[in-house]
Design an enzyme around this catalytic site. Structure first.
Site, PDB file in Angstrom:
ATOM      1  N   CYS A  87      -0.351  10.053 -20.099  1.00  0.00           N
ATOM      2  CA  CYS A  87      -1.614   9.774 -19.417  1.00  0.00           C
ATOM      3  C   CYS A  87      -2.131  11.033 -18.715  1.00  0.00           C
ATOM      4  CB  CYS A  87      -1.389   8.597 -18.470  1.00  0.00           C
ATOM      5  SG  CYS A  87      -2.900   7.731 -18.085  1.00  0.00           S
ATOM      6  N   HIS A 184       1.668   4.201 -20.859  1.00  0.00           N
ATOM      7  CA  HIS A 184       2.860   4.516 -20.058  1.00  0.00           C
ATOM      8  C   HIS A 184       4.137   3.912 -20.654  1.00  0.00           C
ATOM      9  CE1 HIS A 184       0.996   6.169 -16.299  1.00  0.00           C
ATOM     10  NE2 HIS A 184      -0.059   5.639 -16.890  1.00  0.00           N
ATOM     11  N   GLU A 186       7.130   4.408 -19.913  1.00  0.00           N
ATOM     12  CA  GLU A 186       8.191   4.188 -18.910  1.00  0.00           C
ATOM     13  C   GLU A 186       8.010   2.854 -18.197  1.00  0.00           C
ATOM     14  OE1 GLU A 186       5.580   5.925 -18.546  1.00  0.00           O
ATOM     15  OE2 GLU A 186       4.835   5.879 -16.499  1.00  0.00           O
TER      16      GLU A 186
HETATM   17  N1  GLN Z   1      -7.210   8.471 -14.707  1.00  0.00           N
HETATM   18  C1  GLN Z   1      -6.169   9.433 -14.485  1.00  0.00           C
HETATM   19  C2  GLN Z   1      -6.675  10.844 -14.728  1.00  0.00           C
HETATM   20  O1  GLN Z   1      -7.719  11.017 -15.234  1.00  0.00           O
HETATM   21  C3  GLN Z   1      -4.973   9.167 -15.370  1.00  0.00           C
HETATM   22  C4  GLN Z   1      -4.338   7.851 -15.042  1.00  0.00           C
HETATM   23  C5  GLN Z   1      -2.877   7.763 -15.327  1.00  0.00           C
HETATM   24  O2  GLN Z   1      -2.169   8.773 -15.446  1.00  0.00           O
HETATM   25  N2  GLN Z   1      -2.379   6.554 -15.360  1.00  0.00           N
HETATM   26  O3  GLN Z   1      -6.023  11.792 -14.385  1.00  0.00           O
END
Ligand code: GLN
Length: 205
Positions: A87, A184, A186
């Protein structure tokens, strides 16, 4: 070989969950190794593999830039160390980024993964959701994707393999030693992706 040395970047985000999941993956695979937090640039040179967890990419990028980790991480990945960016971690690995609402972003990036990312693709009204996805290309036909303010990949360079899509949007990619996911891994009970990553690290050591 004395076992793998795997680090989880501990600036902000899902650090403990990734440490636990990676330890369980090592155990299930019967591979020796340690998994620990990375807080200082000096810890990076010894690593065999690294996870950059989710969180807020602007914060992770800015703090890593200030403490000098960003340059060390970049050099280490360029020298072939496998990295899993989750992410915000995937955003940090990328070359180009825009925000769905704000547009083009100027934030510190590692500039390695040849993709353009759109932050917050899945909108605030659906901040967080789960859906079954597939990563057939890397031998994981079924996986529970946990999406939290998740980005998507809107452009990919020619060396980038698309390993998963959700609703026509690209949500996981691989470019050599670099893996990036919008979701995610994890936060599920399924260790498949962490196991795949541990095997990738082992294959390089
Ligand atoms: N929205 C976050 C970003 O742009 C990422 C969200 C996440 O890591 N769960 O950095």
């Amino acid at each position: 070989m004395s076992g793998l040395n795997i680090g989880v970047l501990a600036v902000q985000g899902d650090v403990a969950e990734n440490i636990m999941t990676t330890k369980m993956a090592l155990e299930e695979l019967g591979i020796e190794g340690i998994v620990h937090e990375i807080k200082y640039p000096e810890q990076i040179s010894e690593l065999d593999g690294m996870i950059i967890p989710g969180g807020e990419s602007t914060v992770i990028g800015q703090l890593s830039l200030v403490n000098g980790s960003l340059k060390q991480i970049k050099e280490k990945i360029e020298s072939g160390m496998p990295v899993l960016g989750i992410c915000a971690g995937m955003i940090l690995l990328s070359k180009r980024v825009k925000d769905r609402v704000v547009g083009d972003m100027d934030q510190p990036l590692l500039d390695l993964l040849d993709v353009k990312i759109e932050r917050n693709t899945f909108g605030r009204q659906r901040d967080s959701f789960e859906s079954e996805i597939s990563m057939e290309k890397i031998g994981i036909p079924k996986f529970q994707g946990v999406f939290i303010r998740a980005p998507s990949i809107v452009e990919t360079g020619k060396n980038v393999d698309i390993i998963s899509k959700f609703n026509e949007k690209i949500v996981a990619v691989k470019q050599g030693n670099i893996i990036g996911t919008s979701f995610h891994p994890e936060l599920t009970d399924d260790l498949s992706l962490h196991k795949y990553f541990v095997n990738l690290i082992r294959s390089k050591n």
